[in-house]
Write an enzyme that holds these catalytic residues in place. Structure first.
Site, PDB file in Angstrom:
ATOM      1  N   SER A  31       8.732  -0.761  11.211  1.00  0.00           N
ATOM      2  CA  SER A  31       7.987  -1.981  10.883  1.00  0.00           C
ATOM      3  C   SER A  31       7.543  -2.736  12.126  1.00  0.00           C
ATOM      4  CB  SER A  31       8.844  -2.917  10.017  1.00  0.00           C
ATOM      5  OG  SER A  31       9.157  -2.278   8.815  1.00  0.00           O
ATOM      6  N   HIS A  87      12.233  -4.902   2.578  1.00  0.00           N
ATOM      7  CA  HIS A  87      13.238  -5.937   2.817  1.00  0.00           C
ATOM      8  C   HIS A  87      12.594  -7.324   2.732  1.00  0.00           C
ATOM      9  CE1 HIS A  87      14.906  -2.308   4.706  1.00  0.00           C
ATOM     10  NE2 HIS A  87      16.082  -2.795   4.312  1.00  0.00           N
ATOM     11  N   ASP A 145       7.693  -1.547   4.139  1.00  0.00           N
ATOM     12  CA  ASP A 145       9.019  -2.185   4.232  1.00  0.00           C
ATOM     13  C   ASP A 145       9.278  -3.047   2.992  1.00  0.00           C
ATOM     14  OD1 ASP A 145      11.283  -3.732   5.004  1.00  0.00           O
ATOM     15  OD2 ASP A 145      10.742  -3.550   7.115  1.00  0.00           O
TER      16      ASP A 145
END
Ligand code: B1M
Length: 213
Positions: A151, A100, A98
């Site tokens: 996630s 982000h 991930d």
């Protein structure tokens, strides 16, 4: 457009032209965090909606992310600081797979402005790296962030790996794809220590404060 609409539209349009003067104007009315959680987050939600409808491409979302990051960086110096004694050391990571990191970095800012020492491991952090960093840094808690649906599952396996490595320090989890229920029913049973769900950065601070009390 009203000031609030303009602020949201910088994020949606991915444009920084006029951003700083408008942030300055907003600061005369609102606190820095209110600006982030209000108009800027509204803009980000709209980006998410448009992206979901295939009305924006990744490159455009990246520009929106740039505007959000620039705004947070500018607003950081206007945030309340509470530099008492050091309340604890917290390690943060966006989980494996991930990228982000805007939410996680906001958590870092809020916690470090409120007396915590933060070790930020960055994005796409595999469990092995978290374990290694834990052994080196001995933090009081580990914070995991993730926005993708996969996630949430990655957090389950990260918790298992931490447990297998003999780690039982409190874990704080947060991010859009996660829920309190998932945390309770799926992550908590896989770990020996506390697992706390934070819905946003301020909630993360409240939980950290509970731990340090
Ligand atoms: Co992505 N992305 N993205 N993206 N992106 C989402 C998450 C998505 C919901 C958009 C959508 O389709 N509607 C969707 C996920 C869908 C899913 O899994 N079901 C998605 C997708 C699909 C993708 C890609 C797969 C797209 C692609 O490549 N085809 C790809 C993934 C790559 C990867 O990770 N391997 C991708 C890429 C990107 C960009 C790089 C372009 C960019 C990220 C830039 C960056 O972060 N540096 C991006 C962005 C910006 C988004 C959206 C639009 C906004 C996220 C954001 O920054 N929000 C997002 C849609 C949305 O969320 N509405 C989306 C603002 C931020 C402040 O909020 O991170 O939620 P947030 O953090 C909050 C809370 O969650 C909480 O506190 C914060 C607020 O106070 N929190 C914590 C978060 N972590 C915490 C940790 C804590 C405590 C609280 O303690 C440890």
């Amino acid at each position: 457009l009203t000031l609030e609409e303009r602020l949201a539209s910088y994020v949606v349009e991915g444009s920084k032209e006029g951003l700083i003067p408008d942030l300055d104007e907003a600061l005369t009315k609102y606190g820095a965090l209110e600006i982030i959680n209000g108009p800027l987050m509204n803009g980000m939600s709209e980006v998410g909606r448009l992206f979901n409808n295939n009305e924006l491409i990744v490159a455009e979302v990246l520009q929106s992310a740039e505007v959000m990051k620039a705004s947070v960086a500018y607003l950081e110096s206007f945030m309340e600081k509470n530099e008492s004694s050091v309340k604890g050391k917290i390690m943060l990571a966006t989980v494996k797979g991930d990228v982000h990191d805007i939410g996680k970095n906001l958590v870092e800012i809020i916690l470090s402005n409120n007396g915590y020492r933060i070790i930020n491991l960055g994005i796409k952090v595999p469990p092995e790296q978290i374990i290694e960093a834990y052994r080196r840094e001995q933090p009081d808690a580990i914070g995991l962030s993730g926005l993708l649906v996969k996630s949430a599952q990655q957090m389950v396996s990260t918790a298992q790996d931490l447990k297998n490595a003999g780690i039982s320090v409190p874990i704080m989890v947060g991010g859009a794809a996660l829920t309190r229920k998932f945390t309770k029913t799926r992550i908590r049973p896989e770990y020996d220590g506390m697992v706390l769900y934070a819905k946003d950065a301020m909630d993360g601070l409240a939980l950290a404060n509970q731990l340090s009390d």
